[in-house]
Design a protein around this motif. Structure first.
Motif, PDB file in Angstrom:
ATOM      1  N   ALA A  50      11.660  -3.532   4.390  1.00 25.07           N
ATOM      2  CA  ALA A  50      10.538  -2.690   3.958  1.00 25.07           C
ATOM      3  C   ALA A  50      10.876  -1.214   4.099  1.00 25.07           C
ATOM      4  CB  ALA A  50       9.293  -3.034   4.776  1.00 25.07           C
ATOM      5  N   VAL A  51      11.414  -0.851   5.289  1.00 27.63           N
ATOM      6  CA  VAL A  51      11.697   0.571   5.514  1.00 27.63           C
ATOM      7  C   VAL A  51      12.761   1.068   4.530  1.00 27.63           C
ATOM      8  CG1 VAL A  51      12.607   2.223   7.162  1.00 27.63           C
ATOM      9  CG2 VAL A  51      10.975   0.515   7.908  1.00 27.63           C
ATOM     10  N   ARG A  52      13.747   0.206   4.273  1.00 27.13           N
ATOM     11  CA  ARG A  52      14.777   0.618   3.332  1.00 27.13           C
ATOM     12  C   ARG A  52      14.177   0.851   1.948  1.00 27.13           C
ATOM     13  NH1 ARG A  52      18.820  -3.010   4.391  1.00 27.13           N
ATOM     14  NH2 ARG A  52      17.841  -4.401   2.894  1.00 27.13           N
ATOM     15  N   THR A  53      13.281  -0.074   1.544  1.00 30.54           N
ATOM     16  CA  THR A  53      12.639   0.094   0.232  1.00 30.54           C
ATOM     17  C   THR A  53      11.884   1.410   0.159  1.00 30.54           C
ATOM     18  OG1 THR A  53      12.231  -2.269   0.388  1.00 30.54           O
ATOM     19  CG2 THR A  53      11.201  -1.102  -1.446  1.00 30.54           C
ATOM     20  N   LEU A 111      11.115   6.719  -2.143  1.00 29.13           N
ATOM     21  CA  LEU A 111      10.741   8.117  -1.938  1.00 29.13           C
ATOM     22  C   LEU A 111      11.767   9.037  -2.587  1.00 29.13           C
ATOM     23  CD1 LEU A 111       8.752  10.021  -0.655  1.00 29.13           C
ATOM     24  CD2 LEU A 111      10.007   9.872   1.477  1.00 29.13           C
ATOM     25  N   ARG A 112      13.024   8.723  -2.353  1.00 32.71           N
ATOM     26  CA  ARG A 112      14.082   9.548  -2.918  1.00 32.71           C
ATOM     27  C   ARG A 112      14.032   9.498  -4.437  1.00 32.71           C
ATOM     28  NH1 ARG A 112      18.823  11.993  -1.513  1.00 32.71           N
ATOM     29  NH2 ARG A 112      18.252  11.767   0.668  1.00 32.71           N
ATOM     30  N   ALA A 113      13.891   8.262  -4.977  1.00 34.96           N
ATOM     31  CA  ALA A 113      13.849   8.124  -6.437  1.00 34.96           C
ATOM     32  C   ALA A 113      12.668   8.898  -7.023  1.00 34.96           C
ATOM     33  CB  ALA A 113      13.741   6.641  -6.811  1.00 34.96           C
ATOM     34  N   ALA A 114      11.503   8.825  -6.341  1.00 36.63           N
ATOM     35  CA  ALA A 114      10.327   9.528  -6.855  1.00 36.63           C
ATOM     36  C   ALA A 114      10.573  11.029  -6.887  1.00 36.63           C
ATOM     37  CB  ALA A 114       9.110   9.211  -5.977  1.00 36.63           C
ATOM     38  N   ASP A 115      11.136  11.557  -5.803  1.00 39.94           N
ATOM     39  CA  ASP A 115      11.390  12.999  -5.770  1.00 39.94           C
ATOM     40  C   ASP A 115      12.331  13.424  -6.887  1.00 39.94           C
ATOM     41  OD1 ASP A 115      11.269  14.670  -2.536  1.00 39.94           O
ATOM     42  OD2 ASP A 115       9.734  13.847  -3.846  1.00 39.94           O
ATOM     43  N   GLU A 116      13.365  12.625  -7.100  1.00 39.76           N
ATOM     44  CA  GLU A 116      14.308  12.971  -8.167  1.00 39.76           C
ATOM     45  C   GLU A 116      13.602  12.973  -9.518  1.00 39.76           C
ATOM     46  OE1 GLU A 116      17.961  12.972  -8.148  1.00 39.76           O
ATOM     47  OE2 GLU A 116      18.203  12.829  -5.981  1.00 39.76           O
ATOM     48  N   ALA A 117      12.760  11.938  -9.706  1.00 39.68           N
ATOM     49  CA  ALA A 117      12.068  11.825 -10.990  1.00 39.68           C
ATOM     50  C   ALA A 117      11.160  13.025 -11.219  1.00 39.68           C
ATOM     51  CB  ALA A 117      11.261  10.529 -11.036  1.00 39.68           C
ATOM     52  N   VAL A 118      10.432  13.418 -10.178  1.00 42.28           N
ATOM     53  CA  VAL A 118       9.504  14.540 -10.333  1.00 42.28           C
ATOM     54  C   VAL A 118      10.278  15.822 -10.636  1.00 42.28           C
ATOM     55  CG1 VAL A 118       7.844  15.986  -9.146  1.00 42.28           C
ATOM     56  CG2 VAL A 118       7.729  13.530  -8.904  1.00 42.28           C
ATOM     57  N   GLY A 178      13.575  15.576   5.428  1.00 38.89           N
ATOM     58  CA  GLY A 178      12.448  15.607   6.358  1.00 38.89           C
ATOM     59  C   GLY A 178      11.390  14.579   5.982  1.00 38.89           C
ATOM     60  N   ARG A 179      11.068  14.534   4.678  1.00 39.43           N
ATOM     61  CA  ARG A 179      10.028  13.614   4.246  1.00 39.43           C
ATOM     62  C   ARG A 179      10.441  12.171   4.449  1.00 39.43           C
ATOM     63  NH1 ARG A 179       6.566  14.594  -0.202  1.00 39.43           N
ATOM     64  NH2 ARG A 179       7.908  13.481  -1.638  1.00 39.43           N
ATOM     65  N   VAL A 180      11.719  11.889   4.145  1.00 44.97           N
ATOM     66  CA  VAL A 180      12.203  10.520   4.318  1.00 44.97           C
ATOM     67  C   VAL A 180      12.118  10.124   5.785  1.00 44.97           C
ATOM     68  CG1 VAL A 180      14.271   9.108   4.261  1.00 44.97           C
ATOM     69  CG2 VAL A 180      13.677  10.466   2.281  1.00 44.97           C
ATOM     70  N   ALA A 181      12.573  11.039   6.660  1.00 43.97           N
ATOM     71  CA  ALA A 181      12.533  10.731   8.093  1.00 43.97           C
ATOM     72  C   ALA A 181      11.111  10.464   8.546  1.00 43.97           C
ATOM     73  CB  ALA A 181      13.137  11.888   8.885  1.00 43.97           C
ATOM     74  N   ARG A 182      10.176  11.316   8.075  1.00 40.08           N
ATOM     75  CA  ARG A 182       8.787  11.155   8.500  1.00 40.08           C
ATOM     76  C   ARG A 182       8.223   9.838   8.004  1.00 40.08           C
ATOM     77  NH1 ARG A 182       7.249  16.295   7.765  1.00 40.08           N
ATOM     78  NH2 ARG A 182       6.840  15.847   5.602  1.00 40.08           N
ATOM     79  N   ALA A 183       8.541   9.514   6.743  1.00 40.56           N
ATOM     80  CA  ALA A 183       8.021   8.271   6.172  1.00 40.56           C
ATOM     81  C   ALA A 183       8.549   7.064   6.929  1.00 40.56           C
ATOM     82  CB  ALA A 183       8.373   8.176   4.691  1.00 40.56           C
ATOM     83  N   SER A 184       9.875   7.068   7.245  1.00 40.64           N
ATOM     84  CA  SER A 184      10.414   5.924   7.975  1.00 40.64           C
ATOM     85  C   SER A 184       9.774   5.825   9.343  1.00 40.64           C
ATOM     86  CB  SER A 184      11.934   6.030   8.175  1.00 40.64           C
ATOM     87  OG  SER A 184      12.513   6.850   7.247  1.00 40.64           O
ATOM     88  N   PHE A 185       9.587   6.966   9.999  1.00 37.49           N
ATOM     89  CA  PHE A 185       8.985   6.945  11.328  1.00 37.49           C
ATOM     90  C   PHE A 185       7.594   6.334  11.293  1.00 37.49           C
ATOM     91  CE2 PHE A 185       8.056   8.009  15.526  1.00 37.49           C
ATOM     92  CZ  PHE A 185       6.824   8.630  15.577  1.00 37.49           C
ATOM     93  N   GLU A 186       6.792   6.768  10.316  1.00 36.39           N
ATOM     94  CA  GLU A 186       5.427   6.252  10.253  1.00 36.39           C
ATOM     95  C   GLU A 186       5.413   4.778   9.909  1.00 36.39           C
ATOM     96  OE1 GLU A 186       3.064   8.656   7.726  1.00 36.39           O
ATOM     97  OE2 GLU A 186       3.202  10.380   9.084  1.00 36.39           O
ATOM     98  N   ALA A 219       0.830  -1.207   0.000  1.00 34.09           N
ATOM     99  CA  ALA A 219       0.000   0.000   0.000  1.00 34.09           C
ATOM    100  C   ALA A 219       0.862   1.254   0.000  1.00 34.09           C
ATOM    101  CB  ALA A 219      -0.916   0.000   1.226  1.00 34.09           C
ATOM    102  N   THR A 220       1.930   1.247   0.803  1.00 34.79           N
ATOM    103  CA  THR A 220       2.800   2.424   0.855  1.00 34.79           C
ATOM    104  C   THR A 220       3.460   2.666  -0.490  1.00 34.79           C
ATOM    105  OG1 THR A 220       3.269   1.779   3.112  1.00 34.79           O
ATOM    106  CG2 THR A 220       4.611   3.530   2.185  1.00 34.79           C
ATOM    107  N   ARG A 221       3.926   1.585  -1.140  1.00 30.97           N
ATOM    108  CA  ARG A 221       4.585   1.776  -2.427  1.00 30.97           C
ATOM    109  C   ARG A 221       3.579   2.276  -3.463  1.00 30.97           C
ATOM    110  NH1 ARG A 221       8.162  -3.340  -3.826  1.00 30.97           N
ATOM    111  NH2 ARG A 221       9.149  -1.907  -5.286  1.00 30.97           N
TER     112      ARG A 221
END
Lengths: 648, 405
Positions: free
Chosen positions: A231-234, A239-246, A302-310, A31-33
């Protein structure tokens, strides 16, 4: 019970716990992916749409080059994109790249009847922009995004030229990113490994429960931990790849837009800013792309940290659930439950219909109300899901944390804030205590009178005294309210006989309370009277005889014989009466209506007004849950203290 | 043997319960009418069914108390009608909740818009879009006891003069009686001074200077001139008027059914307010509109029926037999409608009436406004303080509702 061994139970527990834990984790990861991919698609779609809106703004909405600009823009977007530009005035379709809009349906033309939804969408966007501007907020979506059945995204955004909203554009963009799955292979491998490891361990350890439990927990934890890490690593990487792509997409769009403007010989002033095209649905820039066309590192971190935390938090929840399953199974919970059901299956079958009814009519609304209290649900967001409006315990904080009981006015005096929870609570407690005492005293007194031996016309008195309770309290409340009218009410005219000047009952808090108080007293004493009468009649007369012989006075007889004997009946009645009076909506709402100025509200009428006059459903749900807990605590304590419901 | 017979009977009963196959194009209309209005509506529906065969329209009378809640609960879930008829005050709330009312901007053309009294169409407009066709309007006007008041007053000075002569508070006789502590009735006075509840941007402006002036005038009537009764509930007003103890009353068409037969009453325009520069009293109008529901599968056909219902032919039936005041302009040129004393009086009054705000925040206004009215009439607060408090309460509630977390 002796048949199944502990080893088997724990093995089953490990299998069950690990299976459930891994499948939940797998579902969450997938779901997250999917969410990440969806978010990336949406951001890219919004960038394209904003690019087009910018283009149209520079080209000029009403010029003939609109069609050229749109076609040129479309050439740079994924194949299958369709764009329609609509002018709201006159419902004109100004330009369209839809293959169906050729020949007879060549643009520019008026929208046809089947295209009404498109027109309505434009009006909605126009209203949303106006609302946000008028309220100075960001409440309504100015870019509407929908997912079509074919998997494409349908977006609609406003086009402003010269500061006014001239029209809007509706675009359909097919999605390009693939639907990712979870890593099912890893999960299956871990499950098998956990079971195998534990089986070996159990074979060595034997039948001792605690070591088995410890070993099972370790196997489970190990399997879940490995999966969680992966999972968290994925998630982080994607997230990083998506941001770069956008970011890269935005830069490309900016460059292409520049080329289009150059080919149409339109001056690029002010210069294009592709980073500002990455906005949310209220057209506020997200500021996730830096000026250089790469992601904003600080924001990304910030976004990566938040995503991993959640993600970690969610996985902890899953682990807790799995552990619970493991322990329940290992210590024999399931087998015991199974035995119980089979042994008493007839009894369970008998209560099943009532349980189903209770489930649907009582438990579901009750738990839905509690769930609602954790959200910010109000009139404007009823179509958003509960997850989107979740705010946790903030409503409870607002209700219980507001201690602004008394405020200072400018004149130096004090004024009580009647909307405050604690004032209303105080008033409700005062209301309940006074009413229940009155009801009990009057009811008991009347019951004692009615219980005298050889009383003539006893049935007549009983019927007359039950009437207040029997008549609908909605109607009698309104009649009582009329009786307290300042000029024409019976009460003031009666007081006038004694020379007392007419009182304006609803003008001050005290007198207003004394309008609702007699009304409710009059309504509630019959119940107490009936209960007391029933209890009194079960006291054997010999007790009184014996007491009289011993020389006890009437009062001593009452205290020593009557009161203890009717206690088992009276105390539950008092509990019921307290709960009813605490929540007596009709009398307070109809007689005082909270006058003056909302000062004579009880908790339940206050909750009602929050829900249906101020439309704050989440807040009102929290309010009513608080009322429930107050009464629950009271009921439990009272029950314990008086042992009222224990068998005699 | 008997068991088998019983089973067969049960099966047969179940078969009857299965709904018969309805016609494909069935339009369902919900309304809250009773008695004559209901009969008039059904007559119009029968006429529509007779003149065209594309759709068959059926009506369902839903009790008034439950109507709004039913619409809120049933329609967004697809269980509601295609069309419903209701007043415009809940319109804003339904529009914001979504998936309830359908915007009919796309269907409505200029000739259709022109056939209505302009303010009634404004009542059905929210944020620039039209959400229903106005069917009828209700507005308060002045009713007077012809025996006590041979000629009704035209200005407020005349009103006060006549009322004073007929008032004797000690014995319970009053020249004027109306529910002045109900914000709905007070709005007529307030609007005369130019006061409003919401400004053009939808922000509450309850404490504007015009509102204060209106309250000061009201207090003068209550205190100095003593022409109004204390604590005027609707029951009190009715009983005073019927006993001949109230000479003039400001009330609406719903009041006419309560008037006793012995009272010879007349209807007249609400007086102009001298203190406001001779401007007329502008009461709020409640407009009942015909709305198409958003989940309806036959919006085109629903709109066609709505158009028919608000056209001259149907309006005449609703006016003459249903005793409604139609929003259609042209129907008043028919003498049966135009010369009817009741309809003529309300038609004249509606020219200066103002549509009641249909924004959802309106429901938050009633409670603080009533508190303010009560505080002012009981002299526990000055008009300025009372409206300031009301303004603060409404602004706070509206801000709480509108903020995004």
């Amino acid at each position: 019970m002796k048949a199944a061994s502990h080893r088997i139970r724990f093995l089953a527990g490990v299998a069950l716990g690990t299976a459930v834990g891994l499948s939940l984790s797998w579902v969450l990861l997938r779901a997250t992916r999917r969410d990440l991919a969806g978010e990336r698609d949406r951001r890219e779609a919004i960038i394209s749409v904003q690019a087009l809106a910018d283009l149209l703004q520079k080209v000029g909405f009403s010029s003939t080059r609109v069609g050229q600009a749109v076609s040129a823009w479309q050439a740079q977007t994924p194949a299958g994109t369709v764009a329609r530009i609509v002018a709201i005035a006159g419902a004109q379709l100004v330009a369209s790249t839809d293959p169906a809009d050729r020949g007879a349906r060549e643009t520019p033309r008026r929208l046809s009847r089947e295209e009404k939804p498109l027109y309505d969408q434009g009006q909605r966007i126009r209203a949303a922009v106006a609302t946000n501007r008028d309220e100075g907020g960001a409440r309504k979506a100015e870019i509407e995004i929908d997912e079509l059945a074919s998997g494409s995204l349908a977006l609609a955004a406003p086009v402003e030229s010269g500061g006014t909203l001239s029209g809007f554009l509706a675009v359909q963009i097919p999605r390009t990113a693939q639907e990712p799955g979870g890593n099912g292979g890893l999960a299956a491998l871990l499950l098998a490994a956990a079971i195998a490891v534990f089986a070996a361990f159990a074979w060595f350890v034997g039948e001792r429960r605690l070591p088995l439990a410890a070993g099972a927990t370790v196997c489970l934890a190990g399997a879940l931990l490995v999966h969680a890490n992966a999972a968290v690593r994925t998630v982080r990487e994607e997230l990083r790849a998506a941001d770069e792509a956008v970011a890269a997409y935005a830069t490309a769009q900016g460059r292409q837009a520049g080329e289009v403007l150059a080919s149409l010989q339109v001056p690029v002033d002010p210069p294009l800013a592709p980073a500002s095209w990455d906005t949310d649905e209220v057209r506020r820039p997200r500021r996730l792309i830096g000026e250089d066309g790469h992601p904003n590192e600080v924001a990304l971190a910030g976004r990566v940290a938040r995503a991993s935390f959640e993600a970690t938090r969610a996985l902890f929840g899953v682990a807790a659930v799995s552990l619970l399953l493991l322990l329940v199974s290992g210590f024999g919970g399931f087998s015991r439950a199974g035995h119980e059901l089979v042994e008493h299956r007839q009894a369970y079958l008998y209560i099943a219909p009532a349980m189903i009814g209770l489930l649907i009519l009582v438990f579901f609304p009750f738990f839905y109300g509690i769930t609602l209290s954790f959200t910010d649900s109000n009139l404007y967001n009823t179509n958003r899901s509960i997850a989107e409006t979740w705010i946790g315990l903030r409503n409870y904080g607002d209700v219980l944390g507001d201690f602004g009981f008394i405020q200072r006015t400018q004149g130096g005096g004090f004024v009580i804030n009647y909307l405050n929870f604690y004032w209303t609570l105080l008033f409700t407690i005062l209301w309940t205590v006074s009413n229940v005492s009155f009801g009990v005293v009057v009811g008991l007194a009347l019951a004692l009178i009615l219980n005298t031996r050889d009383l003539a016309l006893r049935p007549v008195y009983r019927v007359l005294l039950i009437l207040p309770w029997a008549m609908p309290n909605y109607i009698t409340s309104l009649i009582w309210k009329g009786m307290f009218h300042q000029q024409f009410g019976v009460v003031n005219q009666f007081l006038g006989i004694f020379g007392i000047s007419p009182i304006a009952w609803f003008e001050t808090v005290g007198t207003s309370f004394f309008t609702a108080f007699p009304t409710n007293g009059w309504l509630s004493f019959p119940f107490m009277m009936v209960v007391s009468l029933g209890a009194l009649q079960s006291i054997p007369a010999e007790l009184y005889e014996a007491a009289r012989v011993d020389g006890a006075t009437r009062w001593q007889q009452f205290k020593a014989i009557t009161l203890p004997s009717i206690r088992p009946a009276l105390v539950p009645a008092i509990i019921i009466s307290v709960v009813w009076t605490f929540n007596m909506f009709n009398v307070v709402y109809l007689v005082t209506a909270g006058e003056p100025g909302g000062s004579t509200e009880i908790l339940i009428t206050q909750a009602y007004k929050f829900a249906f006059q101020r439309y704050r459903y989440g807040y009102a749900a929290a309010y009513s849950t608080v009322i429930f807990f107050i009464l629950l605590v009271y009921g439990v304590i009272q029950n314990r203290v008086s042992k009222a419901t224990e068998a005699a | 043997m008997m068991l088998r017979g019983l089973a067969a009977l049960a099966l047969a009963a179940l078969a009857l319960l299965v709904p018969s196959e309805g016609r494909a194009a069935d339009l369902v209309v919900w309304h809250a009418y009773r008695a004559e209005e209901k009969a008039a509506l059904e007559k119009v529906v029968a006429a529509y069914n007779a003149r065209q065969k594309a759709v068959h329209v059926t009506t369902l009378a839903v009790p008034y108390d439950a109507f709004a809640d039913k619409i809120t609960a049933a329609v967004p879930r697809g269980r509601g009608p295609d069309i419903f008829i209701y007043a415009q005050d809940r319109l804003g709330g339904w529009i914001e909740a979504g998936n309830t009312v359908e915007s009919i901007d796309f269907f409505v053309d200029q000739p259709t818009k022109d056939r209505f009294i302009p303010t009634t169409l404004e009542a059905m407009t929210y944020r620039g879009s039209v959400w229903g066709l106005p069917l009828n309007y209700k507005v308060i006007t002045m009713l007077y006891n012809k025996k006590l008041v041979p000629t009704p007053p035209k200005t407020s000075t005349e009103l006060v003069a006549i009322a004073k002569k007929l008032s004797d508070p000690a014995s319970g006789r009053f020249g004027l009686a109306y529910a002045y502590n109900d914000y709905y009735y007070h709005a007529a006075l307030q609007n005369a001074f130019g006061g409003r509840v919401f400004d053009a941007a939808g922000q509450p402006v309850l404490n504007s200077p015009e509102d204060v002036m209106a309250l000061e005038l009201l207090m003068r009537w209550v205190e100095k001139d003593r022409i109004l009764p204390a604590e005027p509930s609707t029951a009190l007003i009715t009983s005073l008027f019927n006993e001949g103890k109230a000479a003039m009353v400001f009330n609406g068409p719903w009041f006419l059914g309560e008037i006793a037969r012995e009272v010879d009453y007349g209807l007249a325009l609400l007086p102009t307010i001298t203190e406001a520069g001779g401007k007329p009293m502008r009461p709020w109008m409640t407009v009942e509109g015909v709305c198409v529901t958003a989940p309806s599968k036959q919006k085109d056909q629903a709109y066609e029926f709505a158009k028919y219902l608000t056209d001259v032919e149907a309006s005449k039936v609703m006016a003459v037999e249903g005793r409604q005041s139609p929003a259609n302009k042209a129907v008043y040129s028919d003498p049966k409608v135009g010369e009817d004393p009741m309809l003529k009086a309300f038609r004249a009054q509606v020219e200066v009436a103002v549509p009641m705000p249909n924004v959802p925040e309106m429901t938050m206004v009633w409670s603080p406004a009533t508190t303010a009215m009560n505080a002012v009439t009981k002299k526990s607060l000055s008009p300025k303080q009372a409206v300031d408090n009301a303004q603060k309460a409404v602004a706070r509630d509206a801000a709480e509702l509108r903020k995004k977390p």
